[in-house]
Design a protein around this motif. Structure first.
Motif: not given
Length: 215
Positions: A167-174, A179-192
């Motif tokens: 759906v994001a590809r159809w709308l031109g989004l990504a 992924v940080t140095a701590a393997a268990s942590s990460g941040v996702l910025v959606p809808g760009l």
């Protein structure tokens, strides 16, 4: 005649009466008493400078500095919510018709109501998502009732990934994932927007390399 003007009464310091002529104390000893009284009366009127936070808490920027995700991301969230609700409704319907479970219709009605409420709140939830590139880190926020703020230092970024669903590809989004140095942590910025996601990825890679080189 008494003064009827409204206001706050401020006590006026009165100098102590002079000592009797027979007193041996010099007159200069009464001056500090008057000076101290004046200081005590006027001190509360002075403005005090703000005290810095000793805990060193995260200083959040004002709302106008946040960069928001694309408004088209609302469609992605609504489609995902509706599909998930339909799957749950199908399961509740199967229990009702095939297994003849008596409480299945109640569960089905609750699923429909909750799905509609979530869909109505999706635009507001998408508007709450934002990020900001600061001097040493990327600050990310999301949430309405329970807001989450995440600070990702540039020097700790190990992997910056761009992902796209159907759906994001159809709308031109990504989506941009860190992924940080701590393997268990990460941040996702959606809808760009896809071009913005690629430009932001290249910029963050450059900042991460420069920060690690300076360590």
């Amino acid at each position: 005649m008494p003064d009827t003007t409204e206001g706050i009464a401020v006590p006026v310091p009165v100098a102590p009466e002079p000592a009797a002529a027979s007193s041996s104390a010099p007159a200069s000893e009464t001056a500090p008493v008057l000076e101290t009284a004046l200081v005590l009366e006027t001190a509360p009127l002075l403005e005090t400078a703000p005290v810095p936070d000793p805990d060193g808490r995260l200083e959040l920027p004002v709302a106008g500095e946040w960069k928001r995700v694309s408004p088209r991301y609302v469609v992605v969230e609504i489609v995902g919510t509706v599909i998930f609700g339909l799957v749950l409704c199908a399961g509740a319907t199967a229990l009702w018709l095939l297994a003849e479970v008596s409480w299945a219709p109640i569960v089905l009605a609750l699923i429909v109501v909750v799905t509609l409420i979530v869909v109505l709140f999706e635009p507001r939830r998408v508007r709450s998502i934002g990020y900001q590139l600061r001097q040493d880190d990327l600050l990310f926020r999301r949430g309405i009732m329970f807001q989450r703020f995440v600070s990702v230092p540039y020097g700790r970024m190990q992997l910056i990934d761009v992902t796209r669903g159907p759906v994001a590809r159809w709308l031109g989004l990504a989506d941009l994932k860190f992924v940080t140095a701590a393997a268990s942590s990460g941040v996702l910025v959606p809808g760009l927007a896809f071009d913005d996601a690629e430009a932001l990825r290249d910029r963050l890679v450059e900042l991460a390399e420069s920060r690690r080189a300076g360590l």
